[in-house]
Scaffold this active site. Structure first.
Site, mmCIF file in Angstrom:
data_model
loop_
_atom_site.group_PDB
_atom_site.id
_atom_site.type_symbol
_atom_site.label_atom_id
_atom_site.label_comp_id
_atom_site.label_asym_id
_atom_site.label_seq_id
_atom_site.Cartn_x
_atom_site.Cartn_y
_atom_site.Cartn_z
ATOM 1 C CE LYS A 61 -3.827 1.996 2.732
ATOM 2 N NZ LYS A 61 -4.560 1.885 4.026
ATOM 3 C CB SER A 136 -7.846 3.790 3.037
ATOM 4 O OG SER A 136 -6.989 3.119 3.949
ATOM 5 C CB SER A 160 -7.906 0.846 5.861
ATOM 6 O OG SER A 160 -8.648 2.041 5.798
HETATM 7 N N1 GLN Z 1 -12.642 4.302 6.807
HETATM 8 C C1 GLN Z 1 -12.029 4.695 8.028
HETATM 9 C C2 GLN Z 1 -11.586 6.126 7.929
HETATM 10 O O1 GLN Z 1 -11.903 6.743 6.990
HETATM 11 C C3 GLN Z 1 -10.866 3.792 8.346
HETATM 12 C C4 GLN Z 1 -9.686 4.078 7.494
HETATM 13 C C5 GLN Z 1 -8.495 3.256 7.866
HETATM 14 O O2 GLN Z 1 -8.591 2.231 8.516
HETATM 15 N N2 GLN Z 1 -7.341 3.741 7.458
HETATM 16 O O3 GLN Z 1 -10.941 6.643 8.778
#
Ligand code: GLN
Length: 468
Positions: A61, A136, A160
């Protein structure tokens, strides 16, 4: 011909060990697959055509710093930034011989649930390219599902890794907080961020976890694992106590098809010898999201202060230092990132700190305690990973609260610092449904065992119908 769509990491390692293929051929096969399918899916922000390790390939990532390879975190503010050093997890992959295929797409600074917040455009779900792959870490999850990497690393702050794995139909682990080093990982919310593996099978996931986990002197929050990672080979769930938290299985917004697939998986677990019972996590659903959306933006507002046009990336002109910083941050950050910085700055400001940030930390303690209480009776808790299957690109992009709700069921265990594993458990409307297994701190081996047995019994085909 190497069929990258079906090849697991374990099988790829076998091919190399038996010298049936070379590392260069293996890397080349994935580069070809990327050339064929990534124009449609946009999993990668950077690809490396040349093999660079003697082992099997991996994708990382784009929040993981890679020496000499651009690292953007999905943001314009890091466009053109090339790290001078490797994150510890990247270095551990190198030491294990893995060959870097490329850097995968992510919501900007890992803030989002669909990759639509990436400054470089969204990734697409291999099951239906009109739908999101989750976020994400949608790039990593979609790449593994589409055969564009045998396995990948993601990062998980509030879901994410787990949620994109659920939406793309593969296996993803968010490890126990403190088991995987964050050194060199672009920081979002440091008390929550954790790097973890995405793979086609639970065994691959365990293997990759064993490569990246363990104490790192550069990250003082890391610990040595209390026991070595075991590759699961169990065939039943005898002796395993599975708790079904009512609130997380009956929450508003869980689609009927998701409920049904999870219910069937729980029934299967009973047949495989597990003892299944109900339990409660009274505050987790009601207060998990609001607690997370105070703590994560608060930490983000502080972590993102470093992007000032001086230390990293592009710079906008300005007559004074202040004007230059303002112009750079205005041009470099996207809307969601700005929203979080404003929310976080507000929650931390004098006079509001106790009411918001302080209160959220207390709720965090409550949520941690109620998980500890549940683990007095159960080894593993199960619920859906995502309340819905993959949604359409654009469907929630204009509605931040709807997007935040995608993590309703992944956030509570993240707040509590606990490990969670997504295992695909069926289809609803032709799209994958994910089962979430959560255990106490350092229970990864138990999650791998349970996940492996269920995965085999469920027989889910991780290759999307349209690619078979
Ligand atoms: N969707 C969540 C956020 O927007 C989690 C994102 C993540 O785990 N990086 O913060």
């Amino acid at each position: 011909m190497i069929d990258t769509l079906r090849l697991t990491a374990e099988e790829a390692i076998g091919l190399l060990e038996r010298r049936e293929v070379s590392a260069a051929e293996l890397h080349g096969a994935y580069v070809e697959a990327i050339a064929a399918r990534d124009p449609e899916l946009h999993c990668y922000l950077t690809t490396l055509d040349e093999p660079n390790g003697p082992g099997i390939p991996i994708a990382l990532k784009d929040v993981i710093s890679t020496k000499g390879v651009p690292t953007t975190a999905g943001s314009r503010i890091l466009e053109g930034y090339v790290p001078l050093y490797d994150a510890t997890v990247a270095e551990r992959c190198k030491t294990a011989g893995l060959s870097l295929l490329g850097k995968t797409n992510t919501d900007e600074f890992a803030m989002g649930s669909s990759t639509e917040n990436s400054a470089f455009g969204p990734s697409h779900n291999p099951w239906d390219p009109e739908r999101v792959p989750g976020g994400s870490g949608g790039g990593s999850a979609a790449a593994v599902t589409a055969g564009l990497a045998p396995w990948a690393l993601g990062s998980d702050t509030g879901g994410s890794i787990k949620q994109p794995s659920a939406l793309c139909g593969n296996v993803g682990l968010r490890p126990t907080y403190g088991t995987v080093p964050r050194y060199g990982v672009v920081a979002f919310a440091s008390s929550l961020d954790q790097v973890g593996p995405v793979a086609k099978t639970v065994r691959d996931c365990a293997l990759l976890y064993s490569i990246i986990a363990g104490r790192d002197p550069f990250d003082s929050t890391t610990v040595q694992l209390p026991e070595p990672v075991r590759l699961p080979d169990a065939e039943d769930l005898g002796g395993l106590r599975i708790g079904v938290p009512r609130e997380l299985n009956e929450a508003e917004g869980i689609e009927p098809g998701v409920k049904e697939a999870v219910r069937a998986a729980i029934e299967l677990a009973t047949g495989l010898g597990a003892e299944v019972g109900d339990c409660e996590l009274p505050h987790s659903v009601e207060y998990g999201l609001p607690c997370y959306y105070l703590i994560a933006p608060a930490e983000a507002s502080s972590n993102l202060a470093r992007y000032d046009g001086v230390r990293y990336g592009p710079r906008e002109p300005g007559d004074t230092f202040r004007e230059m910083v303002e112009a750079t941050r205005d041009a470099g950050f996207g809307d969601e990132v700005k929203r979080r910085i404003m929310l976080g700055t507000y929650a931390l400001s004098a006079g509001y700190y106790d009411a918001y940030y302080g209160q959220a930390q207390k709720v965090r303690t409550l949520i941690r305690r109620e998980h500890t209480a549940a683990f007095e009776s159960y080894d593993v808790l199960v619920c859906p990973t995502s309340p819905t299957v993959a949604f359409r690109i654009g469907e929630k992009a204009q509605d931040p609260l709807a997007m935040y709700a995608a993590d309703l069921l992944t956030i509570p265990s993240c707040i509590a610092g606990l490990p969670g594993l997504n295992v695909p458990c069926g289809l609803s409307e032709g799209l994958p449904v994910g089962l979430q297994l959560v255990g106490p701190q350092f229970s990864e081996n138990t999650l791998f065992r349970a996940g492996h047995v269920l995965e085999r019994a469920l027989g889910f085909d991780t290759v999307p119908e349209r690619l078979r």
